[in-house]
Design a protein around this motif. Sequence first.
Motif, mmCIF file in Angstrom:
data_model
loop_
_atom_site.group_PDB
_atom_site.id
_atom_site.type_symbol
_atom_site.label_atom_id
_atom_site.label_comp_id
_atom_site.label_asym_id
_atom_site.label_seq_id
_atom_site.Cartn_x
_atom_site.Cartn_y
_atom_site.Cartn_z
ATOM 1 N N ARG A 104 34.106 44.057 40.137
ATOM 2 C CA ARG A 104 32.756 44.120 39.558
ATOM 3 C C ARG A 104 32.273 45.561 39.364
ATOM 4 N N ASP A 105 32.380 46.373 40.405
ATOM 5 C CA ASP A 105 31.746 47.689 40.368
ATOM 6 C C ASP A 105 32.636 48.768 39.768
ATOM 7 N N GLU A 106 33.929 48.621 39.928
ATOM 8 C CA GLU A 106 34.831 49.671 39.444
ATOM 9 C C GLU A 106 35.417 49.337 38.076
ATOM 10 N N LEU A 107 35.725 48.070 37.847
ATOM 11 C CA LEU A 107 36.400 47.696 36.601
ATOM 12 C C LEU A 107 35.496 46.948 35.628
ATOM 13 N N GLY A 108 34.279 46.635 36.043
ATOM 14 C CA GLY A 108 33.328 45.985 35.140
ATOM 15 C C GLY A 108 33.665 44.546 34.807
ATOM 16 N N VAL A 109 34.428 43.909 35.653
ATOM 17 C CA VAL A 109 34.770 42.494 35.436
ATOM 18 C C VAL A 109 33.750 41.672 36.218
ATOM 19 N N THR A 110 32.713 41.242 35.542
ATOM 20 C CA THR A 110 31.562 40.696 36.264
ATOM 21 C C THR A 110 31.449 39.176 36.209
ATOM 22 N N GLY A 111 32.470 38.514 35.659
ATOM 23 C CA GLY A 111 32.442 37.055 35.694
ATOM 24 C C GLY A 111 32.536 36.539 37.118
ATOM 25 N N VAL A 112 33.238 37.279 37.948
ATOM 26 C CA VAL A 112 33.359 36.914 39.363
ATOM 27 C C VAL A 112 32.070 37.324 40.069
ATOM 28 N N LYS A 113 31.591 36.433 40.953
ATOM 29 C CA LYS A 113 30.265 36.635 41.546
ATOM 30 C C LYS A 113 30.319 36.915 43.037
ATOM 31 N N PHE A 114 29.348 37.705 43.486
ATOM 32 C CA PHE A 114 29.115 37.884 44.921
ATOM 33 C C PHE A 114 28.160 36.792 45.391
ATOM 34 N N GLY A 115 28.602 36.037 46.405
ATOM 35 C CA GLY A 115 27.718 35.011 46.943
ATOM 36 C C GLY A 115 27.297 35.323 48.359
ATOM 37 N N CYS A 116 28.258 35.278 49.258
ATOM 38 C CA CYS A 116 27.930 35.443 50.679
ATOM 39 C C CYS A 116 28.619 36.653 51.297
ATOM 40 N N GLY A 117 29.770 37.010 50.779
ATOM 41 C CA GLY A 117 30.504 38.161 51.323
ATOM 42 C C GLY A 117 31.295 37.863 52.571
ATOM 43 N N VAL A 118 31.293 36.606 53.029
ATOM 44 C CA VAL A 118 32.006 36.281 54.265
ATOM 45 C C VAL A 118 32.888 35.038 54.118
ATOM 46 N N ALA A 119 33.311 34.724 52.915
ATOM 47 C CA ALA A 119 34.215 33.588 52.667
ATOM 48 C C ALA A 119 33.599 32.243 53.034
ATOM 49 N N GLN A 120 32.295 32.140 52.849
ATOM 50 C CA GLN A 120 31.635 30.877 53.174
ATOM 51 C C GLN A 120 31.221 30.091 51.934
ATOM 52 N N CYS A 121 31.316 30.708 50.727
ATOM 53 C CA CYS A 121 30.728 30.018 49.580
ATOM 54 C C CYS A 121 31.662 29.835 48.394
ATOM 55 N N GLY A 122 32.647 30.703 48.216
ATOM 56 C CA GLY A 122 33.626 30.524 47.146
ATOM 57 C C GLY A 122 33.225 31.078 45.796
#
Lengths: 152, 205
Positions: free
Chosen positions: A25-43
């Motif tokens: 997301r931040d380095e390559l600008g591929v923003t289709g992938v989302k940040f949800g929880c950051g701890v492998a709880q949401c997918g």
Amino acid sequence: MQFVVNGQPRVADVEEDMPLLWVLRDELGVTGVKFGCGVAQCGACTVHVGGVPVRSCQMRAGDVNGDITTIEGLGTPEHLHHVQEAWIEHQVAQCGYCQSGQIMQAAALLTRTSNPSDAEIDAVMSANLCRCGTYPRIRAAVRSAAQKLRGA
Amino acid sequence: MRFFVLFALIATPVLSAGDNVEITLLPQGSVLTEQGLEAWDRIYEVASHPRCSNCHTGESDRPMWSGPSYGQARPHGMNIQAGDSRDGASFIRCVSCHALTGQGGNDAPHMAPQVAGTWQLAPVEADWFGRSSLEICTQLRDPALNGDRDITALATHLDHDVILHWAWTPGGGREPAPYSLQEHVDDLILWGAAGMPCAGDVSNN
């Protein structure tokens, strides 16, 4: 550090312990992938690495051991992946935030088994959370996509 | 009694520098049954601790969430099923979230634990969750249920299995397994040298 993202070689100047999600997301600008929880709880951050679904918030850049596929590389607007077609057909998305992760997980499921039972769908998809509660439509769409993939 | 064990340690040790622990084998019969049972009690504290037993679920392919930070014991959330492979290959692989890393595992609360190995459940035969001391004891000394391992092989297994090592360094505010990996291996060797006694065995001392 070198990566292959959606078939394209990419280079990012990042530390080895940066989560793949940040790289994308931040380095390559591929923003289709989302940040949800950051701890492998949401997918929400699910992508494929070497064809296998992973939570990109958990995989460090230095541990990436295969080509990366994100929602942008699964299909194109002209040639949607069967799972994407089924998602539109069933109007799965409500707010849509979790959907790229859902679709990547579902696509991986159908790569492994072309005719999953509802129990298998539930077992594979339950770790992808949807706060809008679109689960019945997700299951229906996965079944439709499976049918399309089988050519039925 | 303690002098006897000490003498045996000094007189006839078989030293093996493991990769992560010292494996100091003792002659068979050099440890009294009583001491072997005391060692077993400590081994059971480890085997029954959530850091170990949560993934020793026997025929169930559902890892458990239990222990001080989990409240009431319950199966792993998210409908996780490890399947026959024990690593989730039939559904969603454990490593999808418990990422394989060579760079040190997660240390933040609630993050999926990580090790430099493939996260998975223990084999079906190693059925520890909710089992009594006697049940686990009789399992662990039975080659048909312990992976056909003698005491040396069990100690070596402990030396090499990085998922086991995680139990003592779980991070993320999780309570580690009691004692230490080295103390656990030492207890296992004591128990083995005593003839792998379990409570209720007829004493031969």
